[in-house]
Design a protein around this motif. Structure first.
Motif, PDB file in Angstrom:
ATOM      1  N   ASN A  39       0.965  -1.294   0.024  1.00  0.00           N
ATOM      2  CA  ASN A  39       0.103   0.074  -0.184  1.00  0.00           C
ATOM      3  C   ASN A  39       0.948   1.248   0.164  1.00  0.00           C
ATOM      4  OD1 ASN A  39      -3.031  -0.514   0.612  1.00  0.00           O
ATOM      5  ND2 ASN A  39      -1.728  -2.034   1.926  1.00  0.00           N
ATOM      6  N   ILE A  40       0.897   2.196  -1.014  1.00  0.00           N
ATOM      7  CA  ILE A  40       1.593   3.318  -0.995  1.00  0.00           C
ATOM      8  C   ILE A  40       0.658   4.502  -1.022  1.00  0.00           C
ATOM      9  CG2 ILE A  40       3.179   4.687  -2.369  1.00  0.00           C
ATOM     10  CD1 ILE A  40       3.857   2.116  -3.725  1.00  0.00           C
ATOM     11  N   THR A  41       0.872   5.442  -0.042  1.00  0.00           N
ATOM     12  CA  THR A  41       0.089   6.651   0.237  1.00  0.00           C
ATOM     13  C   THR A  41       0.783   7.731   0.142  1.00  0.00           C
ATOM     14  OG1 THR A  41      -0.087   6.448   2.516  1.00  0.00           O
ATOM     15  CG2 THR A  41      -1.786   5.461   1.298  1.00  0.00           C
ATOM     16  N   CYS A  42       0.145   8.924  -0.052  1.00  0.00           N
ATOM     17  CA  CYS A  42       1.137  10.350  -0.057  1.00  0.00           C
ATOM     18  C   CYS A  42       0.335  11.396   0.659  1.00  0.00           C
ATOM     19  CB  CYS A  42       1.204  10.727  -1.406  1.00  0.00           C
ATOM     20  SG  CYS A  42       2.258  12.339  -1.471  1.00  0.00           S
ATOM     21  N   SER A  43       0.568  11.843   1.960  1.00  0.00           N
ATOM     22  CA  SER A  43      -0.159  12.944   2.505  1.00  0.00           C
ATOM     23  C   SER A  43       0.119  14.219   2.045  1.00  0.00           C
ATOM     24  CB  SER A  43       0.333  12.664   3.909  1.00  0.00           C
ATOM     25  OG  SER A  43       1.493  12.842   4.359  1.00  0.00           O
ATOM     26  N   CYS A  44       0.741  14.578   0.794  1.00  0.00           N
ATOM     27  CA  CYS A  44       0.830  15.872   0.459  1.00  0.00           C
ATOM     28  C   CYS A  44      -0.713  16.803   0.289  1.00  0.00           C
ATOM     29  CB  CYS A  44       1.829  15.828  -0.966  1.00  0.00           C
ATOM     30  SG  CYS A  44       3.407  15.526  -0.893  1.00  0.00           S
ATOM     31  N   GLY A  45      -0.493  17.819   0.073  1.00  0.00           N
ATOM     32  CA  GLY A  45      -1.965  18.722  -0.006  1.00  0.00           C
ATOM     33  C   GLY A  45      -1.695  18.671  -1.861  1.00  0.00           C
ATOM     34  N   CYS A  46      -0.647  18.057  -2.448  1.00  0.00           N
ATOM     35  CA  CYS A  46      -0.696  18.096  -3.898  1.00  0.00           C
ATOM     36  C   CYS A  46      -0.692  16.905  -4.389  1.00  0.00           C
ATOM     37  CB  CYS A  46       0.394  19.070  -4.314  1.00  0.00           C
ATOM     38  SG  CYS A  46       0.459  20.570  -3.890  1.00  0.00           S
ATOM     39  N   ASN A  47      -1.118  16.554  -5.783  1.00  0.00           N
ATOM     40  CA  ASN A  47      -1.003  15.273  -6.428  1.00  0.00           C
ATOM     41  C   ASN A  47       0.367  14.879  -6.960  1.00  0.00           C
ATOM     42  OD1 ASN A  47      -3.311  15.160  -5.422  1.00  0.00           O
ATOM     43  ND2 ASN A  47      -4.383  14.696  -7.560  1.00  0.00           N
ATOM     44  N   PRO A  48       1.187  13.906  -6.417  1.00  0.00           N
ATOM     45  CA  PRO A  48       2.473  13.536  -7.078  1.00  0.00           C
ATOM     46  C   PRO A  48       1.969  12.812  -8.529  1.00  0.00           C
ATOM     47  CG  PRO A  48       1.884  12.196  -5.205  1.00  0.00           C
ATOM     48  CD  PRO A  48       0.921  13.069  -5.287  1.00  0.00           C
ATOM     49  N   TYR A  49       2.984  13.129  -9.625  1.00  0.00           N
ATOM     50  CA  TYR A  49       2.727  11.998 -10.645  1.00  0.00           C
ATOM     51  C   TYR A  49       4.256  11.729 -11.160  1.00  0.00           C
ATOM     52  CZ  TYR A  49       4.148  16.408 -13.287  1.00  0.00           C
ATOM     53  OH  TYR A  49       4.842  17.492 -13.481  1.00  0.00           O
ATOM     54  N   GLY A  50       4.269  10.852 -12.004  1.00  0.00           N
ATOM     55  CA  GLY A  50       5.634  10.415 -12.414  1.00  0.00           C
ATOM     56  C   GLY A  50       6.279   9.943 -11.162  1.00  0.00           C
ATOM     57  N   VAL A  51       5.597   9.135 -10.280  1.00  0.00           N
ATOM     58  CA  VAL A  51       6.483   8.543  -9.269  1.00  0.00           C
ATOM     59  C   VAL A  51       7.112   7.443  -9.513  1.00  0.00           C
ATOM     60  CG1 VAL A  51       6.065   7.681  -7.021  1.00  0.00           C
ATOM     61  CG2 VAL A  51       4.457   9.357  -7.747  1.00  0.00           C
ATOM     62  N   HIS A  52       8.377   7.200  -9.302  1.00  0.00           N
ATOM     63  CA  HIS A  52       9.334   6.364  -9.545  1.00  0.00           C
ATOM     64  C   HIS A  52       9.828   5.721  -8.110  1.00  0.00           C
ATOM     65  CE1 HIS A  52      10.114   6.296 -14.108  1.00  0.00           C
ATOM     66  NE2 HIS A  52       9.559   7.554 -13.733  1.00  0.00           N
ATOM     67  N   LEU A  53       9.817   4.227  -8.054  1.00  0.00           N
ATOM     68  CA  LEU A  53      10.465   3.794  -6.805  1.00  0.00           C
ATOM     69  C   LEU A  53      11.716   2.852  -7.287  1.00  0.00           C
ATOM     70  CD1 LEU A  53       7.160   1.739  -5.684  1.00  0.00           C
ATOM     71  CD2 LEU A  53       8.118   4.177  -5.070  1.00  0.00           C
ATOM     72  N   HIS A  54      12.590   2.857  -6.511  1.00  0.00           N
ATOM     73  CA  HIS A  54      13.556   1.649  -6.288  1.00  0.00           C
ATOM     74  C   HIS A  54      13.251   0.531  -6.173  1.00  0.00           C
ATOM     75  CE1 HIS A  54      16.888   4.593  -6.251  1.00  0.00           C
ATOM     76  NE2 HIS A  54      16.670   5.226  -5.124  1.00  0.00           N
ATOM     77  N   CYS A  55      13.311  -0.459  -7.060  1.00  0.00           N
ATOM     78  CA  CYS A  55      12.570  -1.845  -6.938  1.00  0.00           C
ATOM     79  C   CYS A  55      13.643  -2.902  -7.361  1.00  0.00           C
ATOM     80  CB  CYS A  55      11.395  -2.047  -7.850  1.00  0.00           C
ATOM     81  SG  CYS A  55      11.578  -1.469  -9.469  1.00  0.00           S
ATOM     82  N   PRO A  56      14.754  -2.875  -6.387  1.00  0.00           N
ATOM     83  CA  PRO A  56      15.891  -3.875  -6.588  1.00  0.00           C
ATOM     84  C   PRO A  56      15.279  -5.456  -6.953  1.00  0.00           C
ATOM     85  CG  PRO A  56      15.983  -3.300  -4.537  1.00  0.00           C
ATOM     86  CD  PRO A  56      14.819  -2.348  -4.984  1.00  0.00           C
ATOM     87  N   LYS A  57      15.658  -6.123  -8.026  1.00  0.00           N
ATOM     88  CA  LYS A  57      15.264  -7.595  -8.138  1.00  0.00           C
ATOM     89  C   LYS A  57      13.466  -7.487  -8.508  1.00  0.00           C
ATOM     90  CE  LYS A  57      19.137  -9.387  -5.469  1.00  0.00           C
ATOM     91  NZ  LYS A  57      19.281  -9.952  -4.409  1.00  0.00           N
ATOM     92  N   PHE A  58      13.095  -6.667  -9.107  1.00  0.00           N
ATOM     93  CA  PHE A  58      11.663  -6.872  -9.485  1.00  0.00           C
ATOM     94  C   PHE A  58      11.404  -7.471 -10.533  1.00  0.00           C
ATOM     95  CE2 PHE A  58       7.868  -5.104 -11.177  1.00  0.00           C
ATOM     96  CZ  PHE A  58       6.880  -4.967  -9.951  1.00  0.00           C
ATOM     97  N   ASP A  59      12.305  -7.724 -11.302  1.00  0.00           N
ATOM     98  CA  ASP A  59      12.192  -8.694 -12.222  1.00  0.00           C
ATOM     99  C   ASP A  59      11.923 -10.284 -11.931  1.00  0.00           C
ATOM    100  OD1 ASP A  59      15.009  -8.474 -11.595  1.00  0.00           O
ATOM    101  OD2 ASP A  59      15.561  -9.812 -13.335  1.00  0.00           O
ATOM    102  N   ALA A  60      12.422 -10.480 -10.584  1.00  0.00           N
ATOM    103  CA  ALA A  60      12.075 -11.765 -10.102  1.00  0.00           C
ATOM    104  C   ALA A  60      10.770 -12.203  -9.527  1.00  0.00           C
ATOM    105  CB  ALA A  60      13.368 -12.077  -8.850  1.00  0.00           C
ATOM    106  N   VAL A  61       9.967 -11.064  -9.598  1.00  0.00           N
ATOM    107  CA  VAL A  61       8.467 -11.325  -8.871  1.00  0.00           C
ATOM    108  C   VAL A  61       7.547 -11.427  -9.927  1.00  0.00           C
ATOM    109  CG1 VAL A  61       9.285  -9.807  -6.813  1.00  0.00           C
ATOM    110  CG2 VAL A  61       7.746  -8.921  -8.527  1.00  0.00           C
TER     111      VAL A  61
END
Length: 137
Positions: free
Chosen positions: A55-77
């Motif tokens: 679950n990912i949430t953001c408590s900003c008053g503004c809307n984030p976009y183009g959100v990128h995450l570090h996701c090491p070894k994601f290709d294995a899931v």
């Protein structure tokens, strides 16, 4: 000379309209620091220690976009359900994932949390980059 002044004034009006809408700037980190993002990850219990609900949430008053995450070894899931729209690795073995194909995330959580489930070893997700869209009243 009058035509040059008119062009400059039009340019200034254009800039004030664009900036007034809260377009993304280098100050995004000040408007909405990474600490405003919360990434909660728990085992679902369906597949012993191998299926995870994120679950990912953001408590900003503004809307984030183009959100990128570090996701090491994601290709294995393996993503479950229709989660390929929710999170996607940007390149094979890149360790960089984008949420919702870069579309804005709602800040009206928890109803609008970004949620996905995957099967594999637990991944240490972390927000790496994003932009902010604010609308001024």
């Amino acid at each position: 000379m009058g035509e040059a002044i008119a062009k400059v004034l039009c340019f200034i009006v254009f800039l004030s309209l664009v900036i007034g809408k809260g377009s993304s700037t280098s100050n995004d980190i000040n408007i909405c620091p990474k600490e405003k993002f919360k990434i909660l990850q728990n085992p679902t219990g369906k597949i012993l220690g191998k299926e995870w609900k994120v679950n990912i949430t953001c408590s900003c008053g503004c809307n984030p976009y183009g959100v990128h995450l570090h996701c090491p070894k994601f290709d294995a899931v393996v993503l479950t359900n229709d989660d390929h729209y929710t999170i996607k690795e940007t390149g094979k073995n890149s360790g960089d994932c984008v949420l919702k194909e870069g579309q804005p995330l709602s800040t009206d959580f928890p109803e609008h949390a970004v949620v996905f489930t995957y099967i594999g070893d637990q991944i240490d997700f972390a927000v790496s980059s994003y932009s902010i869209a604010c609308s001024k009243s």
